[in-house]
Design a protein around this motif. Structure first.
Motif, PDB file in Angstrom:
ATOM      1  N   SER A  50      57.866  33.067  31.955  1.00  0.00           N
ATOM      2  CA  SER A  50      56.599  32.355  32.086  1.00  0.00           C
ATOM      3  C   SER A  50      55.531  33.309  32.599  1.00  0.00           C
ATOM      4  O   SER A  50      55.786  34.130  33.481  1.00  0.00           O
ATOM      5  CB  SER A  50      56.758  31.179  33.053  1.00  0.00           C
ATOM      6  OG  SER A  50      55.523  30.531  33.263  1.00  0.00           O
ATOM      7  N   ASN A  51      54.339  33.196  32.042  1.00  0.00           N
ATOM      8  CA  ASN A  51      53.226  34.055  32.445  1.00  0.00           C
ATOM      9  C   ASN A  51      52.329  33.420  33.490  1.00  0.00           C
ATOM     10  O   ASN A  51      51.477  34.099  34.075  1.00  0.00           O
ATOM     11  CB  ASN A  51      52.366  34.421  31.229  1.00  0.00           C
ATOM     12  CG  ASN A  51      53.106  35.315  30.256  1.00  0.00           C
ATOM     13  OD1 ASN A  51      54.034  36.025  30.630  1.00  0.00           O
ATOM     14  ND2 ASN A  51      52.700  35.285  29.000  1.00  0.00           N
ATOM     15  N   ASP A  52      52.471  32.131  33.725  1.00  0.00           N
ATOM     16  CA  ASP A  52      51.602  31.421  34.656  1.00  0.00           C
ATOM     17  C   ASP A  52      52.441  30.461  35.499  1.00  0.00           C
ATOM     18  O   ASP A  52      53.251  29.697  34.962  1.00  0.00           O
ATOM     19  CB  ASP A  52      50.515  30.639  33.922  1.00  0.00           C
ATOM     20  CG  ASP A  52      49.575  31.539  33.141  1.00  0.00           C
ATOM     21  OD1 ASP A  52      48.698  32.150  33.773  1.00  0.00           O
ATOM     22  OD2 ASP A  52      49.739  31.638  31.916  1.00  0.00           O
ATOM     23  N   LEU A  53      52.238  30.508  36.814  1.00  0.00           N
ATOM     24  CA  LEU A  53      52.910  29.610  37.746  1.00  0.00           C
ATOM     25  C   LEU A  53      51.870  28.974  38.656  1.00  0.00           C
ATOM     26  O   LEU A  53      50.825  29.568  38.923  1.00  0.00           O
ATOM     27  CB  LEU A  53      53.935  30.374  38.594  1.00  0.00           C
ATOM     28  CG  LEU A  53      55.002  31.196  37.873  1.00  0.00           C
ATOM     29  CD1 LEU A  53      55.843  31.944  38.884  1.00  0.00           C
ATOM     30  CD2 LEU A  53      55.868  30.307  36.994  1.00  0.00           C
ATOM     31  N   LYS A  54      52.172  27.770  39.135  1.00  0.00           N
ATOM     32  CA  LYS A  54      51.291  27.070  40.071  1.00  0.00           C
ATOM     33  C   LYS A  54      52.139  26.510  41.200  1.00  0.00           C
ATOM     34  O   LYS A  54      53.205  25.936  40.963  1.00  0.00           O
ATOM     35  CB  LYS A  54      50.513  25.958  39.373  1.00  0.00           C
ATOM     36  CG  LYS A  54      49.554  26.449  38.302  1.00  0.00           C
ATOM     37  CD  LYS A  54      48.821  25.295  37.637  1.00  0.00           C
ATOM     38  CE  LYS A  54      47.816  25.797  36.602  1.00  0.00           C
ATOM     39  NZ  LYS A  54      48.466  26.484  35.467  1.00  0.00           N
ATOM     40  N   LEU A  55      51.650  26.658  42.419  1.00  0.00           N
ATOM     41  CA  LEU A  55      52.338  26.149  43.603  1.00  0.00           C
ATOM     42  C   LEU A  55      51.584  24.921  44.102  1.00  0.00           C
ATOM     43  O   LEU A  55      50.404  25.008  44.473  1.00  0.00           O
ATOM     44  CB  LEU A  55      52.377  27.225  44.691  1.00  0.00           C
ATOM     45  CG  LEU A  55      53.060  26.831  46.002  1.00  0.00           C
ATOM     46  CD1 LEU A  55      54.543  26.558  45.777  1.00  0.00           C
ATOM     47  CD2 LEU A  55      52.873  27.927  47.055  1.00  0.00           C
ATOM     48  N   VAL A  56      52.248  23.765  44.107  1.00  0.00           N
ATOM     49  CA  VAL A  56      51.610  22.515  44.512  1.00  0.00           C
ATOM     50  C   VAL A  56      52.300  21.957  45.753  1.00  0.00           C
ATOM     51  O   VAL A  56      53.483  22.210  46.002  1.00  0.00           O
ATOM     52  CB  VAL A  56      51.631  21.466  43.382  1.00  0.00           C
ATOM     53  CG1 VAL A  56      50.836  21.953  42.184  1.00  0.00           C
ATOM     54  CG2 VAL A  56      53.058  21.122  42.978  1.00  0.00           C
ATOM     55  N   VAL A  57      51.537  21.194  46.538  1.00  0.00           N
ATOM     56  CA  VAL A  57      52.059  20.503  47.711  1.00  0.00           C
ATOM     57  C   VAL A  57      52.437  19.091  47.286  1.00  0.00           C
ATOM     58  O   VAL A  57      51.591  18.325  46.815  1.00  0.00           O
ATOM     59  CB  VAL A  57      51.019  20.461  48.841  1.00  0.00           C
ATOM     60  CG1 VAL A  57      51.612  19.812  50.090  1.00  0.00           C
ATOM     61  CG2 VAL A  57      50.515  21.863  49.158  1.00  0.00           C
ATOM     62  N   LEU A  58      53.699  18.734  47.439  1.00  0.00           N
ATOM     63  CA  LEU A  58      54.192  17.436  46.973  1.00  0.00           C
ATOM     64  C   LEU A  58      53.888  16.330  47.974  1.00  0.00           C
ATOM     65  O   LEU A  58      53.797  16.560  49.188  1.00  0.00           O
ATOM     66  CB  LEU A  58      55.702  17.497  46.734  1.00  0.00           C
ATOM     67  CG  LEU A  58      56.205  18.506  45.699  1.00  0.00           C
ATOM     68  CD1 LEU A  58      57.722  18.436  45.600  1.00  0.00           C
ATOM     69  CD2 LEU A  58      55.568  18.258  44.335  1.00  0.00           C
ATOM     70  N   ASP A  59      53.744  15.114  47.453  1.00  0.00           N
ATOM     71  CA  ASP A  59      53.661  13.941  48.311  1.00  0.00           C
ATOM     72  C   ASP A  59      54.975  13.761  49.060  1.00  0.00           C
ATOM     73  O   ASP A  59      56.045  14.186  48.594  1.00  0.00           O
ATOM     74  CB  ASP A  59      53.378  12.684  47.482  1.00  0.00           C
ATOM     75  CG  ASP A  59      51.992  12.713  46.857  1.00  0.00           C
ATOM     76  OD1 ASP A  59      51.145  13.484  47.340  1.00  0.00           O
ATOM     77  OD2 ASP A  59      51.764  11.957  45.895  1.00  0.00           O
ATOM     78  N   ASP A  60      54.913  13.114  50.209  1.00  0.00           N
ATOM     79  CA  ASP A  60      56.118  12.931  51.017  1.00  0.00           C
ATOM     80  C   ASP A  60      57.193  12.134  50.286  1.00  0.00           C
ATOM     81  O   ASP A  60      58.387  12.354  50.500  1.00  0.00           O
ATOM     82  CB  ASP A  60      55.763  12.221  52.322  1.00  0.00           C
ATOM     83  CG  ASP A  60      55.088  13.160  53.311  1.00  0.00           C
ATOM     84  OD1 ASP A  60      54.931  14.351  52.968  1.00  0.00           O
ATOM     85  OD2 ASP A  60      54.713  12.706  54.403  1.00  0.00           O
ATOM     86  N   GLN A  61      56.782  11.200  49.433  1.00  0.00           N
ATOM     87  CA  GLN A  61      57.766  10.349  48.763  1.00  0.00           C
ATOM     88  C   GLN A  61      58.282  10.941  47.462  1.00  0.00           C
ATOM     89  O   GLN A  61      59.121  10.334  46.799  1.00  0.00           O
ATOM     90  CB  GLN A  61      57.187   8.950  48.490  1.00  0.00           C
ATOM     91  CG  GLN A  61      55.990   8.942  47.553  1.00  0.00           C
ATOM     92  CD  GLN A  61      54.681   8.974  48.311  1.00  0.00           C
ATOM     93  OE1 GLN A  61      54.507   9.758  49.232  1.00  0.00           O
ATOM     94  NE2 GLN A  61      53.769   8.098  47.929  1.00  0.00           N
ATOM     95  N   THR A  62      57.805  12.129  47.096  1.00  0.00           N
ATOM     96  CA  THR A  62      58.276  12.751  45.860  1.00  0.00           C
ATOM     97  C   THR A  62      59.667  13.346  46.064  1.00  0.00           C
ATOM     98  O   THR A  62      59.885  14.086  47.025  1.00  0.00           O
ATOM     99  CB  THR A  62      57.306  13.865  45.420  1.00  0.00           C
ATOM    100  OG1 THR A  62      55.998  13.317  45.242  1.00  0.00           O
ATOM    101  CG2 THR A  62      57.767  14.491  44.113  1.00  0.00           C
ATOM    102  N   PRO A  63      60.645  13.043  45.204  1.00  0.00           N
ATOM    103  CA  PRO A  63      61.985  13.644  45.337  1.00  0.00           C
ATOM    104  C   PRO A  63      61.909  15.157  45.338  1.00  0.00           C
ATOM    105  O   PRO A  63      61.170  15.763  44.561  1.00  0.00           O
ATOM    106  CB  PRO A  63      62.723  13.112  44.096  1.00  0.00           C
ATOM    107  CG  PRO A  63      62.016  11.856  43.739  1.00  0.00           C
ATOM    108  CD  PRO A  63      60.567  12.086  44.091  1.00  0.00           C
ATOM    109  N   HIS A  64      62.687  15.770  46.227  1.00  0.00           N
ATOM    110  CA  HIS A  64      62.599  17.212  46.446  1.00  0.00           C
ATOM    111  C   HIS A  64      63.992  17.774  46.663  1.00  0.00           C
ATOM    112  O   HIS A  64      64.837  17.146  47.314  1.00  0.00           O
ATOM    113  CB  HIS A  64      61.706  17.486  47.665  1.00  0.00           C
ATOM    114  CG  HIS A  64      61.316  18.915  47.838  1.00  0.00           C
ATOM    115  ND1 HIS A  64      61.990  19.787  48.657  1.00  0.00           N
ATOM    116  CD2 HIS A  64      60.307  19.635  47.292  1.00  0.00           C
ATOM    117  CE1 HIS A  64      61.415  20.981  48.615  1.00  0.00           C
ATOM    118  NE2 HIS A  64      60.393  20.910  47.799  1.00  0.00           N
ATOM    119  N   LEU A  65      64.252  18.962  46.137  1.00  0.00           N
ATOM    120  CA  LEU A  65      65.591  19.541  46.216  1.00  0.00           C
ATOM    121  C   LEU A  65      65.984  19.971  47.620  1.00  0.00           C
ATOM    122  O   LEU A  65      67.161  20.240  47.875  1.00  0.00           O
ATOM    123  CB  LEU A  65      65.691  20.734  45.268  1.00  0.00           C
ATOM    124  CG  LEU A  65      65.642  20.422  43.772  1.00  0.00           C
ATOM    125  CD1 LEU A  65      65.739  21.708  42.965  1.00  0.00           C
ATOM    126  CD2 LEU A  65      66.758  19.464  43.373  1.00  0.00           C
TER     127      LEU A  65
END
Length: 359
Positions: A239-254
């Motif tokens: 991939s040539n482009d990446l984005k780092l986002v801040v997730l909502d608290d209720q979003t499932p996360h690893l």
């Protein structure tokens, strides 16, 4: 039903009219492109979000970014690995000083921030050996050399008053759990006080995107982050482009799969709480690889990529959180660009890297 739709439409219009952004009360991936990392702005909202997001129950604790930084990734021909400069000005100074660390020390600017290298075959047979290491360049007064607490300090050059050292800043370990279907990437970084900070980067085998969880010391919050665009084991193309986002608290996360240093197999949180699209969540950083069809360096330096990141505090020094995320981005850069080079055990792009920018 009609009134509810009208109320939501009116609320959305009020946010667009009175908010700091034309698209939402937080800067999102759908916003217009920015020319500087300074514009990677968001809203620190404590335990709740503002405007329509709070009413709909979306809790996002993204900090307010008061400044920004554009980190430059570049490779020096005949040098192992690649380097990162803390901004464009220091990178230009390094070029103007003809890649001489002695001249950079005399001018007071121009040396790299980080040096990323691969360990090699040892890490493939021993999981206790890091797959990559990141070294940091530090300038100290000659009478304060003993204040350097990091391991493996190496003197690069010195003059009458100051010394430039190369120290071990981050060790990166990798492990794949087939039973859980997860790839674990552990970053062990040295903080300024000498303590070690472990941070995990995780991705599911067969799926895109990677998750991490970090503690932001200025706001005192632990944030769930996601690197959008990472291909992991899903594609043979990088991939040539990446984005780092801040997730909502209720979003499932690893990160919910972690228990200490190993995966516990705990399921991701489920429930009736609604989640909004990733494209509407606050943006912290952007990574973009430079593209050129002629991989011939000018002045023996290849500009590989740029990493734009927002910062919570305005300071002349690089904040530790920025350093940590930069190391993580350098590792992702290596993983993604390696697929294009088809050279699994080297980070030297002298002849085979198709994605470079002539400097």
């Amino acid at each position: 039903m009609v009134r509810t739709v009208i109320d939501r439409f009116s609320a959305r219009n009020r946010i667009q009219t009175h908010g700091r952004s034309d698209s939402d009360d937080q800067n999102t991936l759908m916003s217009a492109s920015h020319d500087a990392a300074l514009e990677l702005d968001s809203v620190f909202s404590g335990s709740s979000t503002i405007g329509d997001l709070e009413r709909l129950g979306y809790v996002n604790r993204s900090p307010r970014f008061v400044s920004g930084r554009t980190v430059i990734f570049a490779s020096i021909v005949l040098s192992k690995g690649f380097f990162a400069w803390e901004n464009q000005a220091t990178f230009d100074e390094f070029i103007n000083n003809r890649r001489k660390f002695e001249k950079c020390l005399e001018s007071g600017s121009g040396w790299p921030l980080f040096h990323f290298v691969s360990i090699g075959f040892k890490s493939y047979f021993n999981k206790n050996v890091p797959v990559n290491k990141v070294y940091k360049y530090k300038v100290v007064d000659n009478d304060k050399v003993d204040d350097i607490r990091e391991l493996n300090k190496e003197l690069v050059c010195k003059n009458a008053t100051k010394s430039l050292y190369k120290v071990e800043f981050c060790c990166i370990f990798r492990n794949v759990s087939n039973s859980q279907g997860l790839a674990f990437h552990k970053f062990v970084c040295f903080q300024p006080d000498g303590t070690r900070t472990p941070v995990f980067l995780l991705n599911k085998i067969g799926r895109k995107h990677s998750d991490c969880q970090i503690f932001e010391p200025i706001t005192g919050t632990t944030l769930n982050l996601r690197w959008l665009g990472t291909t992991g084991y899903t594609s043979v193309f990088g991939s040539n482009d990446l984005k780092l986002v801040v997730l909502d608290d209720q979003t499932p996360h690893l990160s919910h799969r972690l228990n200490g240093d190993t995966g516990s197999g705990q399921p991701e949180p489920e429930g009736n709480r609604s989640t909004r699209p990733l494209s509407t969540m606050p943006l912290w950083a952007r990574y973009s690889r430079a593209v050129s069809i002629i991989p011939i360096p000018k002045r023996r330096v290849l500009k590989l990529a740029t990493f734009e990141i927002g910062e919570v505090e305005e300071t002349s020094d690089v904040p530790f959180t920025t350093e940590l995320l930069t190391c993580m981005c350098m590792y992702l850069h290596e993983l993604e660009s390696r697929k294009e080079r088809r050279t699994p055990l080297t980070t030297s792009p002298m002849f085979t890297v198709p994605f470079v920018d002539l400097v």
